[in-house]
Write a protein that holds these residues in place. Structure first.
Motif, PDB file in Angstrom:
ATOM      1  N   LEU A   1       2.343  14.068 -14.389  1.00 40.44           N
ATOM      2  CA  LEU A   1       3.483  13.554 -13.616  1.00 40.44           C
ATOM      3  C   LEU A   1       4.252  12.522 -14.455  1.00 40.44           C
ATOM      4  N   GLY A   2       3.509  11.691 -15.168  1.00 34.99           N
ATOM      5  CA  GLY A   2       4.123  10.771 -16.136  1.00 34.99           C
ATOM      6  C   GLY A   2       4.764   9.557 -15.516  1.00 34.99           C
ATOM      7  N   GLN A   3       5.794   9.771 -14.705  1.00 35.43           N
ATOM      8  CA  GLN A   3       6.454   8.597 -14.123  1.00 35.43           C
ATOM      9  C   GLN A   3       7.007   8.880 -12.735  1.00 35.43           C
TER      10      GLN A   3
ATOM     11  N   VAL B   1      -8.333  19.548   2.732  1.00 37.42           N
ATOM     12  CA  VAL B   1      -7.097  20.276   3.023  1.00 37.42           C
ATOM     13  C   VAL B   1      -6.644  20.910   1.706  1.00 37.42           C
ATOM     14  N   PRO B   2      -6.251  22.194   1.740  1.00 38.58           N
ATOM     15  CA  PRO B   2      -5.964  22.909   0.486  1.00 38.58           C
ATOM     16  C   PRO B   2      -4.586  22.605  -0.096  1.00 38.58           C
ATOM     17  N   VAL B   3      -4.333  21.346  -0.436  1.00 40.91           N
ATOM     18  CA  VAL B   3      -3.072  21.026  -1.124  1.00 40.91           C
ATOM     19  C   VAL B   3      -3.392  20.725  -2.581  1.00 40.91           C
ATOM     20  N   GLU B   4      -2.385  20.869  -3.421  1.00 41.37           N
ATOM     21  CA  GLU B   4      -2.533  20.600  -4.849  1.00 41.37           C
ATOM     22  C   GLU B   4      -3.021  19.163  -5.073  1.00 41.37           C
ATOM     23  N   ARG B   5      -3.913  18.975  -6.020  1.00 41.94           N
ATOM     24  CA  ARG B   5      -4.343  17.627  -6.392  1.00 41.94           C
ATOM     25  C   ARG B   5      -3.437  17.134  -7.514  1.00 41.94           C
ATOM     26  N   LEU B   6      -2.934  15.919  -7.398  1.00 40.23           N
ATOM     27  CA  LEU B   6      -1.975  15.411  -8.371  1.00 40.23           C
ATOM     28  C   LEU B   6      -2.609  15.120  -9.719  1.00 40.23           C
TER      29      LEU B   6
ATOM     30  N   MET C   1       0.860  -1.178   0.000  1.00 37.00           N
ATOM     31  CA  MET C   1       0.000   0.000   0.000  1.00 37.00           C
ATOM     32  C   MET C   1       0.896   1.227   0.000  1.00 37.00           C
ATOM     33  N   ALA C   2       0.784   2.025  -1.066  1.00 43.22           N
ATOM     34  CA  ALA C   2       1.613   3.234  -1.169  1.00 43.22           C
ATOM     35  C   ALA C   2       0.762   4.451  -0.827  1.00 43.22           C
ATOM     36  N   HIS C   3       1.374   5.436  -0.181  1.00 47.43           N
ATOM     37  CA  HIS C   3       0.694   6.706   0.052  1.00 47.43           C
ATOM     38  C   HIS C   3       1.291   7.736  -0.892  1.00 47.43           C
ATOM     39  N   VAL C   4       0.433   8.346  -1.706  1.00 47.91           N
ATOM     40  CA  VAL C   4       0.897   9.262  -2.750  1.00 47.91           C
ATOM     41  C   VAL C   4       0.286  10.635  -2.535  1.00 47.91           C
ATOM     42  N   GLY C   5       1.079  11.667  -2.676  1.00 45.57           N
ATOM     43  CA  GLY C   5       0.548  13.019  -2.557  1.00 45.57           C
ATOM     44  C   GLY C   5       1.632  14.029  -2.868  1.00 45.57           C
ATOM     45  N   PRO C   6       1.237  15.281  -3.125  1.00 48.21           N
ATOM     46  CA  PRO C   6       2.245  16.301  -3.425  1.00 48.21           C
ATOM     47  C   PRO C   6       3.095  16.577  -2.186  1.00 48.21           C
ATOM     48  N   PRO C   7       4.346  17.004  -2.385  1.00 54.12           N
ATOM     49  CA  PRO C   7       5.200  17.313  -1.229  1.00 54.12           C
ATOM     50  C   PRO C   7       4.764  18.614  -0.553  1.00 54.12           C
ATOM     51  N   ASP C   8       3.723  18.536   0.253  1.00 58.13           N
ATOM     52  CA  ASP C   8       3.196  19.700   0.965  1.00 58.13           C
ATOM     53  C   ASP C   8       2.817  19.200   2.358  1.00 58.13           C
TER      54      ASP C   8
END
Ligand code: NAD
Ligand code: MG
Length: 389
Positions: free
Chosen positions: A292-294, A282-287, A258-265
């Motif tokens: 992102l590509g890879q 929470v007002p962080v950028e949505r990926l 299980m990976a947790h993915v999100g912008p570095p914020d």
């Protein structure tokens, strides 16, 4: 209407503290701010304490009290200074306390908050490295709890929701690789503090940014993972992931990851800890995955980053080894910032201190108390200063 929550922020003027304030200031009706603490930046501390209507603002430095009093005149916010005042403020009844002081200095205030039964949002990884068992036991005894804020540990915590820890085979935490990820090895000896203090992905305080370049940050986080989740050292790995989008992965006994993915914020992990067990926007950028590509991965090379090898030894030793490792690292980092030692000498100093204190039999101990941690911290700082010369 939901009840207003009483919250305090230890280390409010720093990078994590300011990100926390950014979140709570968006919803002023939801919170009563109890205490804000900071260091020498009393203008920032007073400004935030006044606008958030805090009960008390505390600077860690006694000599800053007059300046803090001046800045808070007429606001109704109480001003205080020094270590005892910091502990007193941390102990004031609160529902939620952010622990975002940098370094071992964050341990005692965090414990004080836990003793009051608070839910402690723990950014101060040094608390877990120096005294993980004590932090967890304090939370259990008081009915408080600890929610990780370090992005990797928040990621693991989230991947474990609804899971049984006994089904976990391994945990992989990711590292950006820091400022020198792509530098040739022979250039590292001459790296300057300014070069080390720039981070490719995250915007953080100066000390943790330099620790990212040396991987001392990841070393602390390996130990933090062991302490937080009670895993064996062999179950915990670090991998270099230059994009900093996956923060950690939890591998289960059936082979699933299980990976947790999100912008570095950091506001994601702070917001998660603020609202847990609920989830709120929470007002962080949505990926945008296609843009992102890879996502790429590289080995976390222990020859390039000896701090990682030292972290393994510390995890195997346990006891006071974490406190010694952290204290020696803090002194070595001071010396690097002051240009008294080179970039690669930081790990050499820490290794010498660990060897010396281990030879003197000072690392193993069954019960780690705050006093014993303080003593070990003190001895390690002195040993580090001798090694630095
Ligand atoms: P920072 O240097 O930006 O801020 C540190 C805060 O602690 C400031 O408010 C400062 O006044 C206070 N402080 C410093 N020394 C103190 C002392 N001796 N006594 C009392 N207060 C003191 O640091 P930061 O980057 O916000 O990091 C805070 C903690 O969170 C660290 O433990 C760090 O490892 C951890 N963390 C930070 C990030 C990040 O994105 N910045 C991410 C994960 C974990
Ligand atoms: Mg981290």
């Amino acid at each position: 209407m939901t009840e207003r929550r009483r919250i305090s922020i230890l280390g409010a003027t720093g990078s994590i503290g300011q990100n926390t304030i950014d979140l709570i200031a968006r919803d002023p009706e939801a919170y009563d701010v109890v205490a804000l603490t900071g260091g020498r930046n009393v203008a920032r501390l007073a400004h935030d304490a006044a606008r958030l209507g805090a009960e008390v603002a505390v600077t860690a430095h006694d000599d800053q009290l007059p300046a803090l009093r001046d800045a808070l005149a007429g606001t109704g916010v109480e001003a205080a200074a020094g270590e005892a005042a910091l502990i007193e403020a941390a102990r004031r009844p609160a529902d939620w306390v952010m622990s975002a002081i940098v370094g071992a200095a964050g341990l005692a205030p965090g414990l004080a908050a836990l003793e009051g039964g608070a839910k402690l949002a723990l950014a101060n990884k040094e608390s877990m490295v120096c005294a993980g068992a004590l932090v967890m036991a304090t939370a259990r005894a008081s009915g408080g709890s600890v929610i990780p804020v370090d992005s990797e540990h928040s990621a693991v915590f989230q991947a474990l929701l609804g899971e049984d820890i006994s089904a976990v085979e391994r945990v992989v935490i990711t590292a950006s690789g820091g400022a020198f990820r792509d530098w040739p090895l022979e250039k590292l000896a001459g790296a300057t503090p300014e070069e080390a203090a720039t981070h490719p992905n995250w915007d953080m305080g100066q000390r943790i940014t330099i620790d990212s370049a040396s991987m001392f940050n990841k070393a602390l986080e390996l130990i933090e993972t062991r302490e937080f989740f009670g895993l064996e050292p062999g179950q915990i790995e670090a991998v270099v992931h230059p994009e900093s989008m996956i923060h950690a992965l939890v591998g289960f006994c059936d082979g699933g990851l299980m990976a947790h993915v999100g912008p570095p914020d950091m506001r994601h992990a702070i917001g998660f800890a603020l609202h847990y067990p609920e989830r709120r926007p929470v007002p962080v950028e949505r990926l945008d995955l296609v843009r992102l590509g890879q996502l790429t991965f590289r080995p976390a090379d222990e020859a390039r980053w000896p701090a990682l090898r030292l972290a393994r030894e510390v995890m195997e030793t346990g006891g006071l080894a974490g406190a010694v490792f952290n204290a020696a690292k803090e002194r070595a980092l001071d010396a690097f910032i002051e240009r008294r030692i080179g970039f690669l000498e930081m790990a050499a100093v820490v290794e010498r201190v660990l060897e010396r204190m281990s030879a003197e039999g000072g690392l193993h101990l069954d019960t780690v108390t705050l006093d014993k941690v303080r003593q070990a911290d003190d001895l390690a700082r002195r040993a580090a200063d001798e090694a630095i010369g």
